[in-house]
Design an enzyme around this catalytic site. Structure first.
Site, PDB file in Angstrom:
ATOM      1  N   GLU A 159      14.514  15.442  -4.163  1.00 48.07           N
ATOM      2  CA  GLU A 159      15.811  14.856  -3.832  1.00 48.07           C
ATOM      3  C   GLU A 159      16.922  15.643  -4.514  1.00 48.07           C
ATOM      4  OE1 GLU A 159      16.001  10.748  -3.917  1.00 48.07           O
ATOM      5  OE2 GLU A 159      13.934  10.502  -3.221  1.00 48.07           O
ATOM      6  N   GLY A 174       1.678   7.296  -1.021  1.00 51.57           N
ATOM      7  CA  GLY A 174       1.948   7.393   0.418  1.00 51.57           C
ATOM      8  C   GLY A 174       0.769   7.027   1.296  1.00 51.57           C
ATOM      9  N   GLU A 181       0.820  -1.220   0.000  1.00 51.53           N
ATOM     10  CA  GLU A 181       0.000   0.000   0.000  1.00 51.53           C
ATOM     11  C   GLU A 181       0.860   1.279   0.000  1.00 51.53           C
ATOM     12  OE1 GLU A 181      -3.754   0.099   0.177  1.00 51.53           O
ATOM     13  OE2 GLU A 181      -2.975   1.953  -0.634  1.00 51.53           O
ATOM     14  N   GLY A 203       6.154  11.406   2.547  1.00 47.46           N
ATOM     15  CA  GLY A 203       6.466  11.907   3.882  1.00 47.46           C
ATOM     16  C   GLY A 203       6.473  10.762   4.875  1.00 47.46           C
ATOM     17  N   LYS A 234       4.190   4.213 -10.398  1.00 47.69           N
ATOM     18  CA  LYS A 234       2.980   4.139  -9.568  1.00 47.69           C
ATOM     19  C   LYS A 234       1.739   3.825 -10.400  1.00 47.69           C
ATOM     20  CE  LYS A 234       5.007   7.286  -6.198  1.00 47.69           C
ATOM     21  NZ  LYS A 234       5.156   8.707  -5.853  1.00 47.69           N
ATOM     22  N   GLY A 268      13.440  19.802   1.208  1.00 47.23           N
ATOM     23  CA  GLY A 268      13.416  18.339   1.330  1.00 47.23           C
ATOM     24  C   GLY A 268      12.263  17.700   0.574  1.00 47.23           C
TER      25      GLY A 268
HETATM   26  N1  LIG Z   1      10.347   8.881   2.235  1.00 48.51           N
HETATM   27  C1  LIG Z   1       9.117   8.947   1.747  1.00 48.51           C
HETATM   28  O1  LIG Z   1       8.407   9.943   1.878  1.00 48.51           O
HETATM   29  C2  LIG Z   1       8.537   7.756   1.010  1.00 48.51           C
HETATM   30  C3  LIG Z   1       7.218   7.830   0.501  1.00 48.51           C
HETATM   31  C4  LIG Z   1       6.657   6.721  -0.137  1.00 48.51           C
HETATM   32  C5  LIG Z   1       7.420   5.576  -0.292  1.00 48.51           C
HETATM   33  N2  LIG Z   1       8.707   5.555   0.181  1.00 48.51           N
HETATM   34  C6  LIG Z   1       9.476   4.335  -0.032  1.00 48.51           C
HETATM   35  O2  LIG Z   1       9.874   3.785   1.242  1.00 48.51           O
HETATM   36  C7  LIG Z   1      11.121   3.124   1.109  1.00 48.51           C
HETATM   37  C8  LIG Z   1      12.085   3.682   2.148  1.00 48.51           C
HETATM   38  O3  LIG Z   1      12.314   5.053   1.885  1.00 48.51           O
HETATM   39  P1  LIG Z   1      13.025   6.003   2.965  1.00 48.51           P
HETATM   40  O4  LIG Z   1      12.770   7.393   2.491  1.00 48.51           O
HETATM   41  O5  LIG Z   1      12.615   5.627   4.337  1.00 48.51           O
HETATM   42  O6  LIG Z   1      14.560   5.615   2.738  1.00 48.51           O
HETATM   43  P2  LIG Z   1      15.833   6.077   3.600  1.00 48.51           P
HETATM   44  O7  LIG Z   1      15.471   7.171   4.524  1.00 48.51           O
HETATM   45  O8  LIG Z   1      16.941   6.289   2.626  1.00 48.51           O
HETATM   46  O9  LIG Z   1      16.179   4.787   4.501  1.00 48.51           O
HETATM   47  C9  LIG Z   1      16.779   3.625   3.977  1.00 48.51           C
HETATM   48  C10 LIG Z   1      17.131   2.684   5.126  1.00 48.51           C
HETATM   49  O10 LIG Z   1      17.632   1.491   4.568  1.00 48.51           O
HETATM   50  C11 LIG Z   1      18.921   1.207   5.103  1.00 48.51           C
HETATM   51  N3  LIG Z   1      19.740   0.666   4.011  1.00 48.51           N
HETATM   52  C12 LIG Z   1      20.053   1.265   2.842  1.00 48.51           C
HETATM   53  N4  LIG Z   1      20.796   0.450   2.065  1.00 48.51           N
HETATM   54  C13 LIG Z   1      20.954  -0.677   2.777  1.00 48.51           C
HETATM   55  C14 LIG Z   1      21.642  -1.910   2.541  1.00 48.51           C
HETATM   56  N5  LIG Z   1      22.305  -2.133   1.401  1.00 48.51           N
HETATM   57  N6  LIG Z   1      21.589  -2.850   3.487  1.00 48.51           N
HETATM   58  C15 LIG Z   1      20.939  -2.655   4.642  1.00 48.51           C
HETATM   59  N7  LIG Z   1      20.272  -1.525   4.936  1.00 48.51           N
HETATM   60  C16 LIG Z   1      20.293  -0.558   4.017  1.00 48.51           C
HETATM   61  C17 LIG Z   1      19.480   2.499   5.632  1.00 48.51           C
HETATM   62  O11 LIG Z   1      20.373   2.190   6.694  1.00 48.51           O
HETATM   63  P3  LIG Z   1      21.097   3.334   7.585  1.00 48.51           P
HETATM   64  O12 LIG Z   1      20.021   3.906   8.448  1.00 48.51           O
HETATM   65  O13 LIG Z   1      22.131   2.604   8.382  1.00 48.51           O
HETATM   66  O14 LIG Z   1      21.673   4.300   6.611  1.00 48.51           O
HETATM   67  C18 LIG Z   1      18.204   3.202   6.091  1.00 48.51           C
HETATM   68  O15 LIG Z   1      17.891   2.843   7.404  1.00 48.51           O
HETATM   69  C19 LIG Z   1      11.560   3.337  -0.355  1.00 48.51           C
HETATM   70  O16 LIG Z   1      11.178   2.231  -1.123  1.00 48.51           O
HETATM   71  C20 LIG Z   1      10.775   4.569  -0.774  1.00 48.51           C
HETATM   72  O17 LIG Z   1      10.547   4.627  -2.183  1.00 48.51           O
HETATM   73  C21 LIG Z   1       9.284   6.604   0.821  1.00 48.51           C
END
Ligand SMILES: NC(=O)c1ccc[n+]([C@@H]2O[C@H](COP(=O)([O-])OP(=O)(O)OC[C@H]3O[C@@H](n4cnc5c(N)ncnc54)[C@H](OP(=O)(O)O)[C@@H]3O)[C@@H](O)[C@H]2O)c1
Length: 427
Positions: free
Chosen positions: A188, A132, A127, A300, A203, A185
């Site tokens: 990116e 989001g 989901e 977010g 999407k 923010g």
């Molecule tokens: N951010 C948003 O608003 C948003 C919205 C919708 C969907 N999403 C989706 O949600 C997912 C996560 O996004 P995010 O923004 O939370 O990402 P993020 O802030 O970059 O966090 C990534 C996490 O994964 C860990 N990580 C990265 N590479 C790794 C590896 N090779 N092995 C083990 N751990 C690893 C990082 O570890 P460290 O903490 O040690 O660096 C971090 O904790 C993505 O698929 C994104 O498309 C995000």
């Protein structure tokens, strides 16, 4: 007890951790048993984190999560293609249900992932991967099954919607607003995926594959971004009664699936025109249900974490009560994607021409010869020798408009073709 393994503790992972730890009792009531986070995979265990977290929960070894016999449910929040895809497949093969918010792996490898979930008799939910916090995937799979959905229109990328909104409301140039979005923010540091329409393409491919029961090769989804949209186009759109939005579209047509992402003029009176800033919306038409629009924060930390936790609760309850709720790929068929050149659209064309008699006749002749008929013509600022000519066409195939544009560019009196934007007047 249901034991969860988190892959990733970044923006969304931290949000999920917070919601689960602060709402333990409520979640236990919904699931019917205790839900506990057992292990969390991160890149760097020693990284300074804002979360107050027991360090013993953290690991840098993926096997501690995806192959851990104590864990029943794996939540993938690493993002990107690999190693996320590899970990998801390993978790499924180890008979763990998976929740993910990763649009890239679902859009690109959805078929393989669904197949593995089916084969190992576990669940996969995603989901959070589209829009989001807006509940859209479960409603498409469950609440809307009685209606034949004929088309889906979405504003699915918050960054581009923010940029287009600010350009229109504050009369600011694209590059200026993009800089601001990066500072805040919302965009990116490398905004290519958002700006190019690729993020929205992932999407809409996910939504279309669910609703139209089809396997979609993401490479065949046409996507065009917003970087050629100028302030002049936005203010002319306003004058003509439109706003400019980056639209993701999926429609079932006789010749196949019409699926695409591009900027479009839409009428100011359409509900999607009111979706501003970083908000997202999905607008659907179903034969029985009629028109529906879901609206909310498309990204977010907490909105996305809310969608992920909803999937966790549902999956954990299914595991606890031994319910099988498997969304299989068995019914998915490859469907022909309509070539963008064969799609009919209305177009807004802005060209700069020499202000002299006979030019309009040359322009309309080229258009007419290519089966393009005009719905309206607007000529502005007749104070300089070169003037803008703004044309809106009737519906015409893309291949005809493209040929006309090539021929217009060859006319001596056409100084430049400044822009070409599709106009969506029927939803
Ligand atoms: N951010 C948003 O608003 C948003 C919205 C919708 C969907 N999403 C989706 O949600 C997912 C996560 O996004 P995010 O923004 O939370 O990402 P993020 O802030 O970059 O966090 C990534 C996490 O994964 C860990 N990580 C990265 N590479 C790794 C590896 N090779 N092995 C083990 N751990 C690893 C990082 O570890 P460290 O903490 O040690 O660096 C971090 O904790 C993505 O698929 C994104 O498309 C995000």
């Amino acid at each position: 007890m249901i034991k969860i393994g988190l892959l990733g503790l970044g923006t969304v992972g931290s949000g999920v951790y917070k919601i689960i730890s602060e709402n333990n009792i409520k979640i236990e009531r919904k699931v019917g048993t205790e839900v506990k986070i057992e292990k969390i995979l991160v890149n760097d265990k020693n990284k300074k984190r804002e979360l107050n977290i027991n360090k013993n929960l953290l690991t840098e070894h993926p096997a501690d999560v995806v192959e851990n016999p104590d864990i029943n449910l794996v939540v993938e929040l690493i993002g990107g293609e690999n190693p996320a895809y590899k970990y998801v497949l390993t978790a499924l093969k180890n008979k763990k249900s998976v929740v993910t918010a990763n649009k890239l792996i679902i859009a690109k490898y959805g078929s393989e992932i669904l197949k593995a979930a089916h084969q190992y008799n576990v669940q996969i939910s995603f989901e959070g991967s589209v829009a989001g916090g807006i509940p859209i995937i479960r409603p498409l799979k469950e609440s809307l099954v009685a209606s034949e959905i004929e088309n889906i229109y979405g504003i699915l990328n918050g960054t581009t919607n923010y940029i287009l909104t600010k350009m229109a409301e504050e009369n600011r140039e694209y590059a200026d607003v993009l800089n601001e979005a990066q500072r805040l923010g919302y965009a990116e540091r490398n905004p290519h995926s958002d700006i190019s329409g690729l993020d929205a393409a992932y999407k809409i491919a996910i939504l279309a594959s669910i609703k139209f029961e089809t396997l979609i090769d993401i490479i065949s989804v046409y996507s065009e971004g917003i970087k050629n949209i100028s302030l002049t186009d936005i203010s002319l759109a306003d004058e003509l009664g439109y706003v400019v939005k980056l639209l993701a579209i999926a429609k079932k047509e006789e010749k196949g699936l019409d699926i695409r992402v591009h900027p479009a003029f839409i009428s100011k009176s359409h509900p999607l025109a009111l979706v501003n800033d970083v908000y997202n919306a999905v607008y659907l038409h179903g034969d029985i249900v009629g028109d529906i629009m879901s609206y909310g924060k498309g990204a977010g930390q907490m909105p996305t974490a809310s969608a992920v936790v909803a999937d966790i609760i549902q999956t954990a309850a299914d595991i606890n009560y031994n319910r099988s709720n498997i969304y299989s790929n068995e019914s998915l068929q490859k469907q022909k994607i309509v070539d963008i050149n064969e799609v009919n659209n209305l177009f807004y064309i802005r060209i700069l021409v020499n202000d002299k008699p006979g030019v309009m006749a040359q322009v309309t002749k080229i258009l007419g010869d290519n089966q393009v008929s005009l719905a309206s013509v607007l000529q502005k600022n007749r104070l300089t020798p070169i003037v803008p000519l703004v044309l809106i066409t009737h519906p015409v195939k893309e291949k005809h408009i493209n040929k006309s544009i090539i021929e217009l560019k060859n006319l001596d009196d056409v100084k430049s073709v400044e822009s070409l934007v599709r106009v969506i007047d029927k939803f």
